[in-house]
Design an enzyme around this catalytic site. Structure first.
Site, short mmCIF file in Angstrom:
data_model
loop_
_atom_site.label_atom_id
_atom_site.label_comp_id
_atom_site.label_asym_id
_atom_site.label_seq_id
_atom_site.Cartn_x
_atom_site.Cartn_y
_atom_site.Cartn_z
N GLY A 9 46.71 39.93 54.04
CA GLY A 9 45.52 40.11 53.99
C GLY A 9 44.80 42.16 53.05
CB CYS A 10 42.85 44.30 53.72
SG CYS A 10 42.09 45.93 52.55
CG PHE A 11 45.39 44.62 47.18
CD1 PHE A 11 44.61 45.78 47.50
CD2 PHE A 11 45.25 44.25 46.77
CE1 PHE A 11 43.36 45.70 46.44
CE2 PHE A 11 43.68 43.79 46.37
CZ PHE A 11 43.09 44.86 46.05
N PRO A 14 49.54 47.58 53.09
CG PRO A 14 49.09 44.84 53.23
CD PRO A 14 47.98 46.15 53.44
CG ASP A 88 39.74 42.77 55.60
OD1 ASP A 88 38.20 43.66 55.75
OD2 ASP A 88 40.77 43.70 55.78
#
Length: 148
Positions: A9-11, A14, A88
């Site tokens: 997903g959105c980086f 993570p 997202d």
């Protein structure tokens, strides 16, 4: 040092999560899996490039084995939602493991199988050869700060 490239997903989150782990020497956000060698945030957001937002992780295999990174990959996001993580939505937010060699591919398939058993077959994570990785340009950060 070894490298792992993962789409969760959105980086941003993570990247922070992996960056805090012992054995990780560097993280970088970027895009991977698309048809262009280079891309921009604006292009990725159209959904036409085929890229996913990824975290590139440089790590010491002796301290943090690749198999453990893949196990944490499944713990750090919801691998059962297709092209979405939280609010997202889009193909760039998919769940995907990009392998760099056959050993990584085998470990990824092994861990995915184990996790999928626990998730009762609902995991949608793809495993693909790393293709057209490029670092996210500074514009993405400027765009996010401007729109907060």
């Amino acid at each position: 040092m070894e490298i792992a490239i993962l789409a969760l997903g959105c980086f941003w989150r993570p990247e922070r999560q992996f960056g805090e782990l012992e054995g990780v020497s560097k993280t970088e956000v970027g895009y991977c899996g698309g048809k262009n060698k280079n891309t921009t945030y604006q292009e990725v957001c159209t959904g036409l490039t085929g890229h996913a937002e990824v975290v590139k992780i440089e790590f010491n295999e002796k301290i943090l084995p690749y198999e453990k990174i893949i196990s944490l990959f499944f713990d750090f996001h919801d691998p059962t939602t297709l092209d979405r993580q939280g609010p997202d939505i889009g193909t760039q937010y998919r769940s995907e493991i990009f392998y760099l060699n056959e050993t990584q591919k085998k470990f990824a398939e092994k861990v995915l199988g184990e996790k999928n058993f626990k998730y009762k077959g609902k995991i949608v994570t793809k495993i693909s050869e790393a293709l057209n990785y490029c670092k996210a340009e500074d514009y993405h950060q400027k765009y996010l700060l401007k729109n907060l």
